[in-house]
Design an enzyme around this catalytic site. Structure first.
Site, PDB file in Angstrom:
ATOM      1  N   ILE A  24       0.069   5.637   0.360  1.00 50.17           N
ATOM      2  CA  ILE A  24       1.018   5.409  -0.738  1.00 50.17           C
ATOM      3  C   ILE A  24       0.470   4.471  -1.812  1.00 50.17           C
ATOM      4  O   ILE A  24       1.099   4.303  -2.857  1.00 50.17           O
ATOM      5  CB  ILE A  24       2.366   4.864  -0.215  1.00 50.17           C
ATOM      6  CG1 ILE A  24       2.180   3.576   0.578  1.00 50.17           C
ATOM      7  CG2 ILE A  24       3.081   5.910   0.612  1.00 50.17           C
ATOM      8  CD1 ILE A  24       3.484   2.957   1.052  1.00 50.17           C
ATOM      9  N   GLY A  27      -5.311  -0.806  -3.534  1.00 49.89           N
ATOM     10  CA  GLY A  27      -5.603  -1.948  -4.383  1.00 49.89           C
ATOM     11  C   GLY A  27      -7.088  -2.202  -4.404  1.00 49.89           C
ATOM     12  O   GLY A  27      -7.881  -1.366  -3.957  1.00 49.89           O
ATOM     13  N   GLY A  28      -7.477  -3.373  -4.896  1.00 46.17           N
ATOM     14  CA  GLY A  28      -8.892  -3.667  -5.006  1.00 46.17           C
ATOM     15  C   GLY A  28      -9.599  -3.670  -3.668  1.00 46.17           C
ATOM     16  O   GLY A  28     -10.698  -3.138  -3.543  1.00 46.17           O
ATOM     17  N   MET A  29      -8.969  -4.244  -2.631  1.00 40.98           N
ATOM     18  CA  MET A  29      -9.619  -4.360  -1.337  1.00 40.98           C
ATOM     19  C   MET A  29      -8.736  -3.888  -0.187  1.00 40.98           C
ATOM     20  O   MET A  29      -9.049  -4.156   0.975  1.00 40.98           O
ATOM     21  CB  MET A  29     -10.028  -5.826  -1.085  1.00 40.98           C
ATOM     22  CG  MET A  29     -11.135  -6.310  -1.988  1.00 40.98           C
ATOM     23  SD  MET A  29     -12.706  -5.464  -1.649  1.00 40.98           S
ATOM     24  CE  MET A  29     -13.719  -6.101  -2.992  1.00 40.98           C
ATOM     25  N   VAL A  32      -2.515   1.034   1.410  1.00 42.73           N
ATOM     26  CA  VAL A  32      -1.232   0.964   2.110  1.00 42.73           C
ATOM     27  C   VAL A  32      -0.775   2.368   2.466  1.00 42.73           C
ATOM     28  O   VAL A  32      -0.799   3.277   1.627  1.00 42.73           O
ATOM     29  CB  VAL A  32      -0.175   0.251   1.243  1.00 42.73           C
ATOM     30  CG1 VAL A  32       1.151   0.154   1.994  1.00 42.73           C
ATOM     31  CG2 VAL A  32      -0.645  -1.139   0.839  1.00 42.73           C
ATOM     32  N   LYS A  47      -0.748  -1.914   5.942  1.00 48.74           N
ATOM     33  CA  LYS A  47      -1.772  -2.304   4.978  1.00 48.74           C
ATOM     34  C   LYS A  47      -3.098  -2.490   5.699  1.00 48.74           C
ATOM     35  O   LYS A  47      -3.202  -3.286   6.640  1.00 48.74           O
ATOM     36  CB  LYS A  47      -1.355  -3.609   4.278  1.00 48.74           C
ATOM     37  CG  LYS A  47      -2.328  -4.115   3.231  1.00 48.74           C
ATOM     38  CD  LYS A  47      -1.753  -5.353   2.548  1.00 48.74           C
ATOM     39  CE  LYS A  47      -2.688  -5.886   1.480  1.00 48.74           C
ATOM     40  NZ  LYS A  47      -2.110  -7.075   0.787  1.00 48.74           N
ATOM     41  N   ASP A 153      -1.042 -14.208  -7.771  1.00 47.03           N
ATOM     42  CA  ASP A 153      -1.333 -12.906  -8.381  1.00 47.03           C
ATOM     43  C   ASP A 153      -0.037 -12.189  -8.760  1.00 47.03           C
ATOM     44  O   ASP A 153       0.153 -11.023  -8.473  1.00 47.03           O
ATOM     45  CB  ASP A 153      -2.164 -12.034  -7.431  1.00 47.03           C
ATOM     46  CG  ASP A 153      -2.826 -10.856  -8.146  1.00 47.03           C
ATOM     47  OD1 ASP A 153      -2.932 -10.903  -9.389  1.00 47.03           O
ATOM     48  OD2 ASP A 153      -3.240  -9.902  -7.471  1.00 47.03           O
TER      49      ASP A 153
END
Length: 485
Positions: A24, A27-29, A32, A47, A153
């Site tokens: 779904i 992200g950068g690292m 999910v 995650k 963030d």
């Protein structure tokens, strides 16, 4: 199996419980997945660290080892933070594990879309709709800051709107306890946060505070209420320079209907100096005054999801979206509160403050509102809750309770009351050491030592003992700013 391992696949079963359904988000690292509990049918978000990023593949073996250690540490910290933060605007933590050496976290699945996607689809928003989002995010942020924890963030991509309209603050992967000396959050030389939402002190790689999150939240609110970002530039360096040196235009110049008090608040949130920014609670109160109320009409045109729904619906509380609102006819049961005090006291005696302390702390404002400030049980609730939160390390919440005990909840005017208020002041100062308020603590210690000289020996000793404890804490922090973390 090494870090690269085998790709995560649909249908895999984790820990005999969670069956992976679909990817779904990435992200950068991390990535999910949605998952289903094969025993109950419940849903969750899982995650994983992403082993396939170009950033990782281009590292030499030593750099890769260092970065994977940092990433695994980041996952462990995120698990700990989520397990400690209980709020409807923060995902509930279900557990963690490892799949072929690849760590994963299991948490509440937010069925909805990011605030970024929502604004692309729906901006500009009506004032009350934007305020409904801002209230919910400010409330979640205040919960984190009480710990005190800095998210670091905050941006529209890291705020989800559920199908029910509840705003949820996600991705605590680079969050940091205030004052904690934690290394390996990211590679050396890389600046934390996201471009366009970084506070000046983040850009300059200085130590973050809760006011760092407030700056990022100010950027989000600017966009939320106007449909525009406070600063726009084609390249990264120019954008950073604008955040460091330029003053944003008043939000009202972008959108009609922005009231003066909102202009003033958001511009203060975007102050270059952290000390000039408001805290999350002040922002929350201003946004709440603009949010919809029970019985208000739905926005027109219709919003999907509708962030005003938790406020307009009689089934939920506008201060705690997603939680049942208390029945106006129901009052606190004194015997139940007394039992909860006993349970919380037992947790404190065992040096293990947990659920009872947490429930008592949540009830404390309501106890004062319903029973006033002169009933002894009210001070007892606040005293036990304050002590429990202090021992649990929830310094912000404990300090506020101690402030109440040092003020209007203090018992009478006799010598015992004077000593009790002094101890409460000292404990509040001790808690605020976590926020770096060393000079203020020294002033309180001096005041209380002077006061102790005017009291009988037994009461004076009670004050001086606590003064000694706080003094030791001050000395440790002066010698080592990271002491106790």
């Amino acid at each position: 199996m090494d870090f690269w391992g085998e790709p995560v696949r649909v249908g895999e079963l984790l820990d005999g419980t969670w069956e992976l359904k679909r990817l779904i988000g990435k992200g950068g690292m991390a990535e999910v997945w949605s998952a289903a509990d094969v025993r109950t049918g419940g849903e969750a978000a899982v995650k994983f660290l992403r082993p396939d990023t170009e950033d990782l593949r281009c590292l030499d073996p030593q750099e890769l080892e260092e970065e994977t250690v940092a990433l695994r540490g980041r996952f462990r910290r995120e698990a700990r933070f989520l397990s400690e933060l209980r709020h409807p605007g923060i995902p509930e933590f279900y557990g963690q594990g490892s799949r072929r050496g690849l760590p994963y976290l299991v948490m509440q699945l937010i069925d909805g879309l990011s605030l970024h996607a929502f604004l692309v689809r729906c901006a500009p928003l009506p004032l009350s709709s934007a305020a409904a989002v801002a209230v919910q995010v400010a409330d979640a942020l205040a919960c984190a800051h009480i710990r005190p924890l800095v998210h670091r963030d905050l941006k529209p991509h890291n705020i989800m709107l559920s199908a029910e309209g509840v705003a949820v603050l996600i991705d605590f992967g680079i969050a940091k306890p205030l004052g904690a000396h934690v290394t390996n959050y990211t590679r050396q030389g890389s600046t934390l946060g996201s471009r366009g939402y970084q506070a000046p002190e983040q850009i300059l790689e200085k130590e973050p505070t809760t006011r760092t999150d407030i700056y990022a939240f100010g950027c989000v609110c600017y966009e939320l209420f106007t449909g525009s970002r406070p600063f726009m530039a084609a390249d990264h360096h120019t954008l950073n320079d604008m955040h460091l040196k330029s003053e944003p235009l008043a939000p009202s110049l972008h959108g009609a209907g922005v009231p003066p008090e909102l202009d003033e608040l958001i511009l203060r949130m975007l102050a270059k100096s952290p000390q000039e920014r408001p805290d999350a609670v002040e922002a929350l109160e201003t946004f709440r005054s603009m949010a919809p109320r029970s019985g208000d009409p739905a926005p027109s045109p219709r919003l999907v999801p509708d962030p005003t729904a938790p406020f307009r619906s009689p089934r939920t509380s506008p201060t705690r979206p997603g939680r049942p609102a208390p029945d106006a006819e129901e009052w606190l049961d004194p015997s139940e509160v007394a039992d909860l005090c006993d349970a919380a006291s037992l947790e404190i005696e065992e040096n293990a403050p947990a659920d009872a302390v947490g429930r008592l702390a949540e009830l404390a404002p309501r106890v004062r509102a319903e029973w006033g400030v002169r009933r002894p049980v009210v001070a007892r609730v606040w005293r036990i809750a304050a002590e429990g939160l202090r021992l649990a390390g929830e310094c912000g919440g404990a300090a506020k309770l101690y402030d109440g005990l040092a003020g209007e909840l203090g018992p009478g005017d006799g010598e015992n009351a004077v000593a009790a208020r002094a101890v409460a002041r000292l404990r509040a100062a001790e808690c605020r050491l976590a926020f770096g308020e060393i000079d203020a603590a020294l002033r309180v210690i001096a005041d209380c030592l002077s006061l102790a000289g005017e009291l009988p020996a037994q009461l004076a000793e009670r004050i001086t003992d606590v003064c000694s404890e706080v003094t030791v804490d001050v000395e440790e922090r002066c010698a080592d700013p990271d002491a106790g973390d």
